[in-house]
Write an enzyme that holds these catalytic residues in place. Structure first.
Site, PDB file in Angstrom:
ATOM      1  N   ASP A  30      -9.594  -8.219  35.884  1.00  0.00           N
ATOM      2  CA  ASP A  30     -10.314  -6.819  35.693  1.00  0.00           C
ATOM      3  C   ASP A  30      -9.453  -5.705  36.263  1.00  0.00           C
ATOM      4  O   ASP A  30      -9.805  -4.677  36.089  1.00  0.00           O
ATOM      5  CB  ASP A  30     -11.585  -6.986  36.404  1.00  0.00           C
ATOM      6  CG  ASP A  30     -11.437  -6.870  38.174  1.00  0.00           C
ATOM      7  OD1 ASP A  30     -10.470  -7.580  38.524  1.00  0.00           O
ATOM      8  OD2 ASP A  30     -12.242  -6.369  38.895  1.00  0.00           O
TER       9      ASP A  30
ATOM     10  N   ASP B 295      -8.062 -14.152  37.300  1.00  0.00           N
ATOM     11  CA  ASP B 295      -7.697 -13.446  38.565  1.00  0.00           C
ATOM     12  C   ASP B 295      -8.786 -13.808  39.319  1.00  0.00           C
ATOM     13  O   ASP B 295     -10.056 -14.444  38.890  1.00  0.00           O
ATOM     14  CB  ASP B 295      -7.956 -12.117  38.213  1.00  0.00           C
ATOM     15  CG  ASP B 295      -7.890 -11.082  39.391  1.00  0.00           C
ATOM     16  OD1 ASP B 295      -7.073 -11.563  40.361  1.00  0.00           O
ATOM     17  OD2 ASP B 295      -8.495 -10.104  39.273  1.00  0.00           O
ATOM     18  N   LYS B 296      -8.893 -13.574  40.583  1.00  0.00           N
ATOM     19  CA  LYS B 296     -10.044 -13.880  41.571  1.00  0.00           C
ATOM     20  C   LYS B 296     -11.073 -12.545  41.606  1.00  0.00           C
ATOM     21  O   LYS B 296     -12.237 -12.709  41.237  1.00  0.00           O
ATOM     22  CB  LYS B 296      -9.760 -14.501  42.800  1.00  0.00           C
ATOM     23  CG  LYS B 296     -10.751 -14.964  43.466  1.00  0.00           C
ATOM     24  CD  LYS B 296     -10.233 -15.432  45.041  1.00  0.00           C
ATOM     25  CE  LYS B 296     -10.240 -14.387  45.882  1.00  0.00           C
ATOM     26  NZ  LYS B 296     -11.189 -13.440  46.184  1.00  0.00           N
ATOM     27  N   THR B 297     -10.507 -11.710  42.344  1.00  0.00           N
ATOM     28  CA  THR B 297     -11.424 -10.550  42.696  1.00  0.00           C
ATOM     29  C   THR B 297     -11.924  -9.860  41.535  1.00  0.00           C
ATOM     30  O   THR B 297     -11.085  -9.380  40.728  1.00  0.00           O
ATOM     31  CB  THR B 297     -10.447  -9.546  43.693  1.00  0.00           C
ATOM     32  OG1 THR B 297      -9.745 -10.530  44.449  1.00  0.00           O
ATOM     33  CG2 THR B 297     -11.295  -8.380  44.325  1.00  0.00           C
TER      34      THR B 297
END
Lengths: 343, 1177
Positions: free
Chosen positions: B877, B427-429
């Site tokens: 997350d 995931d990025k964020t």
């Protein structure tokens, strides 16, 4: 093997030290154990070590091999197969009938020539062949409690099918092993002098002292329909019946030797020993051979060339491998190889 | 204007909401709670839990044995072993003593049962402690109504009024009735529930908040039956018999396990208690997965089973042949004697005819060789993994300094999978980035402002907020733009200034942030901490505060904002009402005229349309102090531009669009802010619908969503914001390490393409040398076309790359990145185009998927999982990563800003993305090597003994005698050789921490299955056959017939134990004291056991070992066995490690050389020596 101790802390592990003041309580407590950085010895098979190991094995094995071969060569062994010879010519067609006929006298005489000087003690063995003393049915057919303790004479569990007499009274010693006790006997004469065979101390002392009771006497033994072998002296306790004790140490292989007795007398080369034997034991029914063995002993036991040969071979092989590795090391020095690029 | 949301005209029905009438009515299965009347609430008819006691234990004293056995026997191998042990009780089949047959299985069962019982006891203790915690209950029926009664938690019943004080924990799910705050607000911390440490606000309805507890008696709450949705609750409360039904929502309920903060007391009525509470319903255990090695191992177990059946059949047939050829003699054969003559007439003893004997021989040999399939392996693996997990959690290099978050191992049985990961889906964020948002840019009225100048800490903002003589300051300082400040300061009356004021008002109002006032060391200064679910919102509200729009208070009905400074200024300037009025004609400016003289402005929050992923925006209906009603909307640009009123402001819109593009190419997260004025009729219409929807019992969210879509239209644009999402520390380096290790890193993000690409650059996923293949298509046909193009392009690039490689290695390698977006994936996933995507994606070095929905993330993981055997790992997350985390072979949760949902779904939880590197490259590498070796070794160590006995059957007429005593046979795998392999599985290290991190390529063995594969298995089996042959035949030949079977057994067991342990010692990489002590200690114990077993006169083999040890022959025999048996292995090892060293071997040697030279530090010499090597190949 090449080794060094002390933790091999990598460059990354240093980062933990600089941050000490910021450490808070939730942090794992730093220790070499939890960080898996215990001092460790990390052996590596370097050529030096490989060559040394091979050489060392060779250096140890070759002398042992030579010593063992020499010991084995010094052992004098006389082996005489008598089961075929001790049958009257008219009965070779039906050996089983011969051996099972109690009316025929089974005495038989053999002459043995001593090939080399034999120093005392000379061990007398009988060797049976094709007799599976290690058969599962047979091995289990005994009761050790009964052998040791007079109070437990009634304990015959596990002794099937030689457990009780027909009326149900327990047999002591029970079981197939005791029942099939070997019953050939040997008498030796050298010239006209009797060579006495000492039958004491042929069994393990541990067995006599602790395994077979000194107050346990045979009961109902060999009273059944089918006699398996020798009878026991009803007046001697089991721990004195050494033939039984030897016999009940069941052999590991279907061809086995068991100690019959010891002759405490030196024999000269070309002496002729006359053996008067009673050929009672039935090995004919299963095509087993019977042999009489007279043997001296060395620090390694009886005659055994294999041990020496094995040690010499392994030692030689290791010397060869050491040489081979050295050659490889010299001819083809380690090329520097880079890490495989997995990408 | 009073808050109208609470007193709703329930009779009103509108065509807009057809489903509403039924929804608001009685539900068949709705739960009725009679406030203050627990007896009626839990009357027999009501399906209500009897007490608030919880039980998380699996077992009770009575059910422990059956239930635990049941759980354990779900392992098929155990049933196999039980069946064997049971069959062994049949006299004909007895191979072992009857009791010893149960020993191996019994030990394993007992050990596991003890472990389970201990864990369960711990749970029981914590349950008891929890159940006996004190609570205060308000007894309404008793005389002394006002005073509270102390009760234990477990005694609380549905319908009782519970009073909870500040910092106390809520004992059950309860509807808030009143709080110490007159507006009915209570703040709760849900850290026990979802791990989020920020405060959330809950509200008591104003109707109940005002009432004394006694007055609440007789009220009826209708609520849904217990369910596990933490974020949903629908109910109504009826104060008196036929009174109006007041709707209750998720904000009106506080859940068990939460802590009350900032509120001195709350009173609520228990609605769900005990096991029905949401936290208990959500209490699911760690996910159970099976590691790949264990799955692979099944293949080898099947191979072993086939070999075993072969061996057993051979023995069965041989037995029959032997019996048949001896058929005439069997009756009297001294060592068989079929007839039992003690019976009259004599009968057969243990003989059942050839057919049955064959069957029995087959079954008996299965018993005899059952260890071929090692039962002890399962328990060894579990023990090792347990300790490995513990050691992993202790690793300091994976401890996040700032938060103290350590690695958490939630799944205990997939440690070794960490060493074989081929694909990482990230995931990025919050995963690559910190999810600490910093307000960077604003585009207001088409003008771009970049906020660079930092406020010096201590310097007071231009407009200090003063409440009761104290200065309240936002906790986080945000950089500001002087130009924009000046605009707000001095040119407020201009059109641009008014735009800016509206813009910041929107930021300050349109959110769900709760301000929390914190004391500082200086009594005159207080800090405002903005608590909220979304870090974006926090950043926006802090930004608004920095520009002078300070959110000070939020209650259920209104928010208070300090607008631009102190009282004097407010009063004196009065915001130049005249000018404002002038602008009002242009329908532009917010609600500042007729402003009350207070220096703090109260804004009524009439309604809030929460963010949802369909609309991708949120809006708030605000009644300004001047009684005008505004709708503030903020949302993603795609979701906003479609609902703008495009009839005017066109230049602003296009300028904003341009700015947005710039922002996203800088890697900023963008939001667009819009606003709409409500006129009276629109407002009334909306209010009616909104009230009905928000009192609806079921389908409330859909109804509210519909209303939101209706009302969020014809907006005028105020501006846009750019928020920087900071990269986490060490992310580029971590990604580089992972990629060097041969792991493919894919980024799946919900962000825009530009943002995703810019993050790709900053993470070093993409460089200037990267050729990008971008696929954005909106129909299936174009998707197909672009995929085909992409495939040709990939092929071209790959060919050119190989050519370059062949020519000059020095030139920069062109990498290929695939960038694809969610709308395109819609046409590809789960269609026949998937194959094309798979081909493109696997040829590309980097894959970035942007604008993907949570389920699409899982879809992409599934795409890879379906088509390859490669291991996948997902790391994320947020709640939107849960599906992806559960889909992947290994799921990693980051315990970060966005709550605990991802962590709860994960197998491992780490604090930061960069910890993935030590987790995979160090611990994964170690664990894979250890467990792989452990399996191979366990197969080997059991098969040596099995083959040994198998050879012996040829010398015992196939009767399956084992010279080794039953006791030793059992202890062999349980004691003599068990612990060393477990300890090696925990503590051995082929390479040090540092070396593994320095050379990520060392991860390769896991990817190439080097430590566990069919070839290794076969080689080790051959080795075990060789070793068993040597062990079996050397004594035969050395002793030539003078050996008794007990002595043979002793020679064998001594040799085999030494052999197997020395074999292990030869393969240990790193000898620390633990391994030294266990390995040689256990060997010594084994020798002791062998001597002890032979010291019992009741055993046939009494004193055999002692008699043996007194002879020289025995020692020579032992030496010969050990050397000869291990020779091939040693030779192969020595020559292989010299002639064909693998990576691990090379680095071990480098380490050693470096160590010798530098004695300690190895980093620099390591690197240089490696660099030195590379050109030579």
């Amino acid at each position: 093997m090449n080794s060094s101790s002390g933790s091999a802390a990598g460059p990354s592990s240093g980062s933990g030290d600089g941050s000490a003041p910021r450490r808070n309580s939730k942090r794992p407590k730093y220790s070499k154990f939890t960080q898996q950085e215990l001092p460790a010895c990390k052996p590596i098979l370097t050529p030096k070590w490989v060559i040394s190991v091979f050489t060392l094995v060779g250096v140890i094995f070759v002398p042992i091999g030579i010593a063992a071969l020499m010991a084995s060569n010094n052992v004098v062994e006389i082996v005489d197969r008598y089961d075929t010879e001790c049958i009257p010519a008219n009965m070779t067609g039906d050996k089983v009938a011969y051996i099972q006929n109690d009316d025929i006298i089974k005495t038989c005489t053999r002459n043995l020539t001593v090939p080399k000087d034999m120093d005392q003690p000379i061990y007398v063995y009988y060797q049976l062949d094709n007799f599976y003393q290690n058969h599962r049915r047979y091995v289990k057919s005994r009761n050790d409690a009964q052998l040791k303790d007079a109070d437990q004479a009634n304990k015959t569990s596990g002794c099937d099918p030689e457990k009780t007499t027909k009326d149900g009274s327990p047999i002591v010693p029970c079981g197939l092993i005791a029942w099939s006790l070997f019953n050939d006997t040997y008498n030796f004469t050298l010239g006209n002098k009797n060579l006495s065979v000492n039958k004491n101390g042929i069994s393990w002392k541990s067995d006599r002292d602790h395994k077979f009771g000194k107050d346990v006497y045979p009961k109902n033994f060999q009273n059944g329909t089918l006699r398996g072998g020798a009878s026991l002296d009803l007046n001697k306790p089991l721990n004195a019946q050494e033939d039984l004790i030897v016999w009940m140490r069941t052999a590991a292989l279907p061809t086995f030797r068991k100690l019959y007795g010891k002759i405490h007398q030196d024999l000269k080369a070309n002496d002729i020993i006359m053996v008067t034997l009673e050929n009672n034991y039935n090995t004919y029914s299963f095509n087993g051979k019977k042999k009489l063995v007279l043997s001296t002993s060395s620090w390694l036991g009886g005659k055994n060339d294999f041990l020496g040969i094995a040690y010499l071979t392994i030692g030689g092989l290791c010397f060869f491998l050491a040489t081979a590795f050295t050659v490889v090391y010299l001819v083809k020095p380690r090329r520097r190889v880079l890490l495989c690029d997995t990408g | 204007m009073l808050s109208s949301s609470s007193s709703s005209p329930s009779k009103l029905s509108l065509p807009l909401l057809p489903s509403m009438a039924s929804a608001a009515g009685d539900h068949q299965d709705a739960r009725l709670v009679f406030v203050g009347d627990p007896d009626r609430s839990s009357s027999p008819g009501a399906d209500v839990a009897a007490s608030n006691a919880i039980r998380t234990t699996k077992y009770s004293l009575l059910t422990f044995i059956p239930r635990n056995l049941f759980e354990q026997f779900r392992r098929v191998a155990y049933i196999y072993f039980l069946a064997l042990a049971l069959l062994n009780q049949i006299p004909q089949l007895t191979v072992f003593g009857r009791q010893t047959a149960f020993l191996p299985l019994g030990t394993v069962l007992l050990l596991t049962a003890i472990k389970d019982a201990y864990e369960d006891y711990q749970r029981h203790r914590s349950d008891t402690a929890e159940n006996n915690r004190p609570a205060s209950v308000l007894p309404l029926r008793s005389q002394q109504a006002a005073s509270t009664v102390r009760k234990k938690w477990k005694e609380i019943r549905v319908g009782e009024l519970v009073r909870v004080g500040a910092n106390e924990t809520i004992p059950c799910d309860m509807v808030l009735l009143s709080t110490s705050d007159p507006t009915g607000v209570a703040y709760v911390q849900t850290i026990n529930l979802d791990g989020e440490s920020n405060l959330k606000s809950c509200y008591a309805k104003l109707e109940t908040a005002a009432l004394a507890p006694e007055a609440l008696a007789g009220a009826i709450i209708r609520c849904e039956p217990p369910n596990l949705n933490i974020y949903g609750f629908q109910a109504t409360i009826e104060l008196r018999g036929d009174g109006p039904r007041i709707p209750l929502g998720p904000t009106n309920i506080v859940l068990r396990g939460c802590d009350i903060k900032n509120t001195s007391w709350v009173v609520g009525v228990a609605v769900y208690i005990g096991m029905e509470t949401k936290v208990m319903l959500n209490n699911s255990g760690a996910p159970s997965k099976r590691s790949r090695l264990e799955t692979r191992m099944n293949r080898e177990i099947i191979v072993l089973a086939v070999i075993m059946v072969g061996i057993c059949s051979l023995i069965a047939i041989s037995t029959v042949i032997w019996l048949h050829s001896n058929r005439d003699k069997l009756d009297t054969l001294p060592f068989y004697r079929r007839k039992d003559y003690s019976r009259v007439p004599p009968r057969d003893y243990l003989y059942n005819g050839l057919g049955l004997e064959m069957l029995f021989a087959f079954l008996k040999s299965i018993f005899r060789f059952q260890n071929f399939i090692p039962i002890s392996l399962y328990i060894s693996m579990e023990l090792s993994r347990l300790m490995q997990s513990f050691m992993m959690t202790q690793d300091e290099s994976m401890c996040h300094e700032a938060t103290g978050n350590k690695l958490k191992c939630r799944a205990l049985n997939i440690n070794e999978d960490l060493g074989q990961i081929k694909y990482v889906f990230s995931d990025k964020t919050g995963t690559l980035t910190e999810n600490k948002m910093v307000f960077q840019c604003a585009s207001i009225n088409g003008i771009d402002y970049v906020c660079r100048e930092p406020l010096i800490p201590g310097e007071i903002a231009p407009h200090p907020t003063i409440v009761d003589g104290q200065v309240w300051r936002p906790k986080v300082m945000v950089n500001t733009d002087r130009k924009l400040l000046r605009l707000l300061e001095t040119e407020r009356d201009t059109e641009a200034g008014l735009y800016a004021v509206s813009f910041f008002l929107a930021l300050a109002t349109c959110n769900t942030i709760v301000p929390q006032v914190l004391d500082t060391s200086d009594p005159a200064v207080k800090l405002i901490d903005y608590q909220g679910d979304s870090p974006d919102e926090q950043a926006l509200v802090y930004a608004a505060a920095a520009y002078g729009f300070v959110l000070i208070e939020r209650t259920s009905g209104h928010i208070t904002i300090d607008v631009l400074g102190d009282r004097q200024r407010c009063r004196s300037r009065m915001f130049s009402i005249k000018t404002l009025k002038g602008v009002m004609l242009g329908k532009l400016i917010p609600c500042m005229h007729r402003m009350p003289l207070a220096y703090l402005f109260r804004f009524e929050v009439l309604g809030l349309h929460a963010f949802d992923s369909d609309r991708k925006r949120m809006s708030a209906v605000i009644c300004c102090p001047d009684n005008s009603v505004k709708l503030f909307v903020k949302g993603a640009d795609s979701a906003m531009f479609s609902i703008l009123d495009r009839s005017f402001d066109l230049e602003i819109v296009s300028a904003t669009e341009m700015h947005l593009h710039t922002y996203s190419s800088l890697g900023l997260r963008t939001l667009v802010i819009g606003m709409r004025d409500f006129n009276g009729r629109e407002f009334e219409n909306w209010k009616a619908c909104y009230n009905i929807a928000s009192t609806s019992l079921s389908g409330r969210e859909d109804l509210l969503g519909d209303i939101a879509i209706q009302v969020e239209s014809d907006l005028r644009i105020l501006g846009a914001t750019g928020i920087e999402d900071k990269l986490q520390q060490g992310v580029p380096e971590a990604i580089e390490s992972l990629r060097k290790a041969g792991i493919r890193v894919w980024v799946l993000t919900g962000d825009k393409q530009e943002t995703a690409i810019s993050i790709g650059y900053s993470c070093k996923l993409i460089s200037n040398n990267t050729s990008q293949i971008i696929i954005n298509s909106h129909s299936k046909e174009s998707c197909k076309q672009s995929l085909e193009d992409a495939i040709t392009m990939c092929e071209k690039l790959t060919i050119s790359r190989t050519q370059t490689d062949g020519g000059s290695t020095g030139s920069a390698i062109v990498s290929v990145a695939l960038i694809i977006d969610g709308p395109t994936l819609v046409h590809i996933l789960e269609t026949e185009l998937e194959d094309g995507l798979y081909r493109v994606a696997t040829t590309c070095d980097v894959v970035l998927c942007c604008r993907v929905a949570p389920l699409q993330k899982a879809g992409i993981v599934a795409l890879i999982k379906k088509r390859t055997n490669d291991m996948t790992l997902s790391i994320g997350d947020g709640a939107n990563d849960v599906s992806m985390i559960q889909m992947a072979d290994v799921g990693i949760g980051i315990s970060g800003q966005e709550g605990q949902q991802a962590v709860m779904a994960s197998d491992f939880a780490i604090g930061q993305f960069r910890f993935l590197v030590p987790l995979l490259l160090v611990h994964g590498h170690w664990n894979y090597q250890r467990i792989g070796y452990m399996i191979i070794y366990n197969f080997y160590r059991n098969s040596v003994v099995v083959f040994l006995i198998f050879w012996y059957t040829f010398f015992s007429a196939f009767s399956l005698t084992s010279p080794i005593t039953d006791a030793s046979g059992f202890l062999y795998s349980a004691v003599y050789t068990a612990l060393p392999t477990v300890m090696v599985g925990i503590y051995d290290q082929d390479l040090s921490h540092g070396a593994l991190l320095s050379y990520p390529q060392l991860y390769g063995p896991g990817l190439r299955d080097e430590h566990y594969n069919l070839k290794l298995f076969v080689l080790n089996m051959l080795d075990s056959i060789w070793q068993s042959l040597v062990t079996a035949f050397v004594p035969f030949l050395f002793y030539s017939g003078t050996l008794d079977d007990s002595s043979l057994g002793d020679i064998w067991i001594v040799s085999v134990v030494l052999l197997v342990n020395i074999h292990l010692a030869m393969d240990v990489f790193s000898w620390n004291w633990i391994l030294l002590v266990t390995l040689w200690g256990v060997t010594a114990i084994a020798m002791g056991c062998i001597v002890a077993i032979d010291a019992s006169p009741s055993m046939p083999g009494y004193w055999a070992i002692n008699n043996l040890m007194a002879t020289k022959l025995f020692w020579l025999c032992l030496l010969c066995i050990l050397v000869l048996a291990l020779l091939p292995r040693f030779v192969v090892k020595a020559f292989a490690s010299y002639l064909q060293p693998d990576d691990v071997q090379i680095v071990r040697e480098i380490e050693k050389v470096a160590k010798r030279k530098h004695d300690g530090a190895l980093g620099a010499p390591l690197r240089s020596s490696l660099d030195h090597q590379q050109p030579k190949s």
